[in-house]
Enzyme design. Sequence first.
Site, mmCIF file in Angstrom:
data_model
loop_
_atom_site.group_PDB
_atom_site.id
_atom_site.type_symbol
_atom_site.label_atom_id
_atom_site.label_comp_id
_atom_site.label_asym_id
_atom_site.label_seq_id
_atom_site.Cartn_x
_atom_site.Cartn_y
_atom_site.Cartn_z
ATOM 1 N N SER A 21 0.804 -1.224 0.000
ATOM 2 C CA SER A 21 0.000 0.000 0.000
ATOM 3 C C SER A 21 0.843 1.283 0.000
ATOM 4 C CB SER A 21 -0.936 -0.083 1.204
ATOM 5 O OG SER A 21 -1.719 1.039 1.312
ATOM 6 N N ASP A 46 -3.253 6.430 -2.962
ATOM 7 C CA ASP A 46 -2.078 5.824 -2.331
ATOM 8 C C ASP A 46 -1.502 4.751 -3.261
ATOM 9 O OD1 ASP A 46 -3.870 3.734 -1.952
ATOM 10 O OD2 ASP A 46 -3.106 3.218 0.014
ATOM 11 N N ASP A 101 -1.501 1.582 -3.638
ATOM 12 C CA ASP A 101 -2.302 0.497 -4.238
ATOM 13 C C ASP A 101 -3.727 0.966 -4.558
ATOM 14 O OD1 ASP A 101 -3.018 0.638 -1.559
ATOM 15 O OD2 ASP A 101 -3.388 -1.510 -1.376
ATOM 16 N N ASP A 139 -6.243 2.296 -2.838
ATOM 17 C CA ASP A 139 -7.467 2.102 -2.046
ATOM 18 C C ASP A 139 -7.693 3.254 -1.066
ATOM 19 O OD1 ASP A 139 -5.535 1.480 -0.183
ATOM 20 O OD2 ASP A 139 -6.430 -0.436 0.428
ATOM 21 N N PRO A 154 -2.737 1.359 20.363
ATOM 22 C CA PRO A 154 -1.543 0.741 19.782
ATOM 23 C C PRO A 154 -1.736 0.630 18.278
ATOM 24 C CG PRO A 154 -2.878 -0.913 20.930
ATOM 25 C CD PRO A 154 -3.587 0.394 21.094
HETATM 26 C C1 16G Z 1 -4.089 -0.151 7.536
HETATM 27 C C2 16G Z 1 -5.575 -0.259 7.310
HETATM 28 C C3 16G Z 1 -6.226 1.088 7.470
HETATM 29 C C4 16G Z 1 -5.879 1.688 8.815
HETATM 30 C C5 16G Z 1 -4.402 1.698 9.053
HETATM 31 C C6 16G Z 1 -4.121 2.052 10.480
HETATM 32 C C7 16G Z 1 -6.731 -1.695 5.722
HETATM 33 C C8 16G Z 1 -6.889 -2.096 4.293
HETATM 34 N N1 16G Z 1 -5.849 -0.741 5.955
HETATM 35 O O1 16G Z 1 -3.494 0.628 6.552
HETATM 36 O O2 16G Z 1 -7.602 0.900 7.376
HETATM 37 O O3 16G Z 1 -6.343 3.008 8.907
HETATM 38 O O4 16G Z 1 -3.889 0.394 8.819
HETATM 39 O O5 16G Z 1 -2.766 1.916 10.757
HETATM 40 O O6 16G Z 1 -7.375 -2.223 6.608
HETATM 41 P P1 16G Z 1 -2.243 1.943 12.235
HETATM 42 O O7 16G Z 1 -2.926 0.814 12.983
HETATM 43 O O8 16G Z 1 -0.774 1.793 12.127
HETATM 44 O O9 16G Z 1 -2.631 3.264 12.802
HETATM 45 MG MG MG Z 2 -3.611 1.307 0.376
#
Ligand code: 16G
Ligand code: MG
Length: 555
Positions: free
Chosen positions: A68, A287, A289, A291, A515
């Site tokens: 991504s 981004d 990929d 999405d 977290p």
């Molecule tokens: C990933 C998730 C996104 C979320 C992000 C949070 C998918 C496809 N992507 O990129 O939805 O906002 O993680 O990241 O589920 P974090 O947990 O590091 O804050």
């Molecule tokens: Mg993405």
Amino acid sequence: MAGDQQLSLLLDSAVRFPLPNGLRFSYGTSGFRSDGSLLASTVHRSGIVAALRSLKTGSTSGLVITASHNPVCDNGVKIADPDGSMMDQSWEPFANAVANAPDPNSLAQLVLQFAKDEEIPLGGAQSAEVLLARDTRPTGEALLEAAKQGISSIIGAVAIDMGVLTTPELHWMVRNWNKGTKATESDYFAQISNSFRSLMELAPNENLNLNAVEKKLIVDGANGVGGAKLEEIKKNIIGLEIDVRNTGKEGEGLLNEGCGADFVQKEKFAPSGFCSDDLGIRCASLDGDADRLVFFRLIPNTNNKIELVDGDKILSLFAIFIQEQLSLLEELPTRLGVIQTAYANGAATDYLRNLGLEVIFTPTGVKYLHEKALEYDIGLYFEANGHGTVLFSKEFLSQLELVNSELTSKLPGSEKQRAASRLVAVTQLINQAVGDALSGLFLVEAILHNKGWSFQKWCDLYQDLPSRQLKVKVADRTAIETADAETRVVKPSALQELIDTETAKYTHGRCFVRPSGTEDVVRIYAEAATQDSADSLANSVAQHVNSILGFDIKA
Ligand code: 16G
Ligand code: MG
């Protein structure tokens, strides 16, 4: 006999993809992620899991290789379920166990035992099918080969390589493949351009002469897979002039480096390849990929600072438009749900609630939002970072079709009939499998056109409350447990009391700590009436997290 054959096939295949020493892999919010050079065993094993998922469901599953918005050296792998959504969460512990099995023998035993417990027919009595795709990363090709070998280590399982695709394209293809509807890439492109055209044609006539909606849009493709796909789609787009930058072509820069939706949203800065010549023009950013999607516009005399339209404002635009059409169609009673996470700006949530909409919160991560959205006739979900879509229930779709054809025969050209047709076009344009920057981009454009709205008008829907995000590296981030869609810390309990005390000091103060699901850090989000107070709230809470759990504040 079939059992012996399956066992030796698994062993032979696994020997070729040894687990790297000292690493642990975890199926996080968006699958497995790591440095691309360390992922072969994980992708191989994910191929096995995807094949088993296909056997279990009796349908085709999907596997996509992408990291991504992460740097180009990273890669990742994610499994799609037959309906095009993320793999059922109940299988994540198995995926984790498989990814971390220390040697071929324990891997094979795990797989055979799981198949037995889950009554998955091994041995070739039933066939399995997995659609594969990857993004443009240099490690993608080798990892795709690893996935293929993982899949073919399950007797009767077949891998079908769909090529270099955006993540949402793969999810869309898996969904359509299982429904028996058109599922190729050119079908995907045609569906977007045809439904976009229908929706543009349904704009009120008085808008045709409006100059407010500039026909020009500049899109930052993050030097990823989305830019090239958009170049293809735009060949069949009428009524919008699209200039794609950062397409990943020679000389245009590195994937996600200084560009892309994640960069634009977090830095509030124009991506590379944009300059003061672009002042006044509506811009969008995908981004790596494709999405995630955000919009922006350069602010004059600021050295490429931008005015950002994030996922919250895209969500608000979609909500207003859908609500308006529904208000003309009282014969179509509809339960509308709007799903956000704690990262949604408080001003956006207030705005949506003031429209009379039901707003619900879930934890961060698309799978949680998506699951919640499925509970409604129309479920709109968006993360502030730009990932989201609109889901329509089967029952709603069939009622809408009925109402639309009745109105088309009885009241053709009426406002009601046009409202129903607009909704039909929306259901066809927006990706029903997962958040999709490309289909989302065209829906935004068609709605702005239908409403005759300038970018400014869209920006002015509401004013974001100032916010600040920080991350803190701690000894063990899993020491933090949250509740109420991550808005409260339940462990260590002293921390929530400190957050409450700090938050109470600020007008419109709001703060939460969670977290990360993708990085080894704890994230802090704070908002308040002024930027100084948001900064100061975030900093003081970061100090508390630090003193209770660990060390090292990073901006
Ligand atoms: C990933 C998730 C996104 C979320 C992000 C949070 C998918 C496809 N992507 O990129 O939805 O906002 O993680 O990241 O589920 P974090 O947990 O590091 O804050
Ligand atoms: Mg993405």
